[in-house]
Design a protein around this motif. Sequence first.
Motif, PDB file in Angstrom:
ATOM      1  N   GLU A  72     -31.561  33.368  12.000  1.00 20.29           N
ATOM      2  CA  GLU A  72     -31.327  32.126  12.732  1.00 20.29           C
ATOM      3  C   GLU A  72     -31.410  32.288  14.244  1.00 20.29           C
ATOM      4  O   GLU A  72     -31.837  31.372  14.931  1.00 20.29           O
ATOM      5  CB  GLU A  72     -29.971  31.539  12.350  1.00 20.29           C
ATOM      6  CG  GLU A  72     -29.952  31.016  10.926  1.00 20.29           C
ATOM      7  CD  GLU A  72     -28.697  30.250  10.609  1.00 20.29           C
ATOM      8  OE1 GLU A  72     -28.265  29.426  11.442  1.00 20.29           O
ATOM      9  OE2 GLU A  72     -28.144  30.464   9.522  1.00 20.29           O
ATOM     10  N   VAL A  73     -30.952  33.435  14.745  1.00 20.32           N
ATOM     11  CA  VAL A  73     -30.970  33.656  16.195  1.00 20.32           C
ATOM     12  C   VAL A  73     -31.442  35.074  16.492  1.00 20.32           C
ATOM     13  O   VAL A  73     -31.195  36.000  15.730  1.00 20.32           O
ATOM     14  CB  VAL A  73     -29.578  33.435  16.853  1.00 20.32           C
ATOM     15  CG1 VAL A  73     -29.191  31.985  16.853  1.00 20.32           C
ATOM     16  CG2 VAL A  73     -28.533  34.280  16.207  1.00 20.32           C
ATOM     17  N   ARG A  74     -32.122  35.209  17.618  1.00 17.44           N
ATOM     18  CA  ARG A  74     -32.647  36.507  18.029  1.00 17.44           C
ATOM     19  C   ARG A  74     -31.567  37.260  18.801  1.00 17.44           C
ATOM     20  O   ARG A  74     -30.972  36.725  19.743  1.00 17.44           O
ATOM     21  CB  ARG A  74     -33.884  36.299  18.888  1.00 17.44           C
ATOM     22  CG  ARG A  74     -34.627  37.567  19.222  1.00 17.44           C
ATOM     23  CD  ARG A  74     -35.911  37.299  19.958  1.00 17.44           C
ATOM     24  NE  ARG A  74     -35.718  36.303  21.016  1.00 17.44           N
ATOM     25  CZ  ARG A  74     -36.582  35.351  21.296  1.00 17.44           C
ATOM     26  NH1 ARG A  74     -37.697  35.241  20.637  1.00 17.44           N
ATOM     27  NH2 ARG A  74     -36.346  34.492  22.267  1.00 17.44           N
ATOM     28  N   VAL A  75     -31.294  38.498  18.383  1.00 19.11           N
ATOM     29  CA  VAL A  75     -30.346  39.352  19.094  1.00 19.11           C
ATOM     30  C   VAL A  75     -31.022  40.687  19.379  1.00 19.11           C
ATOM     31  O   VAL A  75     -31.915  41.114  18.651  1.00 19.11           O
ATOM     32  CB  VAL A  75     -29.025  39.557  18.310  1.00 19.11           C
ATOM     33  CG1 VAL A  75     -28.254  38.261  18.213  1.00 19.11           C
ATOM     34  CG2 VAL A  75     -29.264  40.147  16.949  1.00 19.11           C
ATOM     35  N   PHE A  76     -30.577  41.335  20.426  1.00 15.75           N
ATOM     36  CA  PHE A  76     -31.165  42.604  20.841  1.00 15.75           C
ATOM     37  C   PHE A  76     -30.645  43.763  19.999  1.00 15.75           C
ATOM     38  O   PHE A  76     -31.402  44.607  19.545  1.00 15.75           O
ATOM     39  CB  PHE A  76     -30.863  42.835  22.327  1.00 15.75           C
ATOM     40  CG  PHE A  76     -31.330  44.161  22.841  1.00 15.75           C
ATOM     41  CD1 PHE A  76     -32.681  44.421  23.022  1.00 15.75           C
ATOM     42  CD2 PHE A  76     -30.414  45.157  23.146  1.00 15.75           C
ATOM     43  CE1 PHE A  76     -33.114  45.652  23.497  1.00 15.75           C
ATOM     44  CE2 PHE A  76     -30.835  46.390  23.627  1.00 15.75           C
ATOM     45  CZ  PHE A  76     -32.195  46.638  23.800  1.00 15.75           C
ATOM     46  N   ASN A  77     -29.325  43.795  19.782  1.00 12.93           N
ATOM     47  CA  ASN A  77     -28.718  44.903  19.048  1.00 12.93           C
ATOM     48  C   ASN A  77     -27.456  44.418  18.352  1.00 12.93           C
ATOM     49  O   ASN A  77     -26.665  43.677  18.931  1.00 12.93           O
ATOM     50  CB  ASN A  77     -28.378  46.036  20.032  1.00 12.93           C
ATOM     51  CG  ASN A  77     -27.794  47.237  19.338  1.00 12.93           C
ATOM     52  OD1 ASN A  77     -26.609  47.266  19.037  1.00 12.93           O
ATOM     53  ND2 ASN A  77     -28.629  48.224  19.074  1.00 12.93           N
ATOM     54  N   VAL A  78     -27.280  44.856  17.102  1.00  9.69           N
ATOM     55  CA  VAL A  78     -26.087  44.523  16.329  1.00  9.69           C
ATOM     56  C   VAL A  78     -25.499  45.825  15.801  1.00  9.69           C
ATOM     57  O   VAL A  78     -26.203  46.623  15.190  1.00  9.69           O
ATOM     58  CB  VAL A  78     -26.409  43.587  15.141  1.00  9.69           C
ATOM     59  CG1 VAL A  78     -25.158  43.319  14.308  1.00  9.69           C
ATOM     60  CG2 VAL A  78     -27.025  42.290  15.625  1.00  9.69           C
ATOM     61  N   THR A  79     -24.216  46.035  16.056  1.00  7.59           N
ATOM     62  CA  THR A  79     -23.500  47.182  15.516  1.00  7.59           C
ATOM     63  C   THR A  79     -22.333  46.658  14.699  1.00  7.59           C
ATOM     64  O   THR A  79     -21.533  45.866  15.216  1.00  7.59           O
ATOM     65  CB  THR A  79     -22.970  48.098  16.647  1.00  7.59           C
ATOM     66  OG1 THR A  79     -24.072  48.541  17.425  1.00  7.59           O
ATOM     67  CG2 THR A  79     -22.223  49.285  16.084  1.00  7.59           C
TER      68      THR A  79
END
Length: 153
Positions: A130-137
């Motif tokens: 749904e949404v663009r994110v750079f990094n997910v931890t």
Amino acid sequence: MSVRIDDVDRKILAALQADASRSLDEIAKEVGSSKTPVWNRIRKMKDAGVIGQQTVMLDAEALGFEACFFVLIRTSEHEAEWQEKFLSTLRARPEVQEAHRLAGDIDYILKVRVKNARAYDAFYQALISEVRVFNVTALLSMEEIKSTVALPL
């Protein structure tokens, strides 16, 4: 609307934070007052926004929600349109119990409660679709040591 909080109000608020399901008589007795003045104080604090939504606390594990993840999100997107979509996506996801925008290297932190790791992965896949994110931890909580919504009055 502004309201002054005195020691009796603090006692009432502490009693409500401990167990808001108790009767007005019980709370009045605990704070050393009678029912009507306590009711008037509670109403005044509700009207002023000091007391918000009243709800019930459920036991997540008893209901099968055994996994609690803290999700750290970094993004390179900071435009209003992206933020609006991201926030509406978070608000629509019942798994997200808390969401905070942070100062520092991490942009957002989420508290996500799900049944298991597979359910977290489904949440994660839906979020990034749904949404663009750079990094997910994602950090799995191994043990909840303390959890409260009570303020230190």
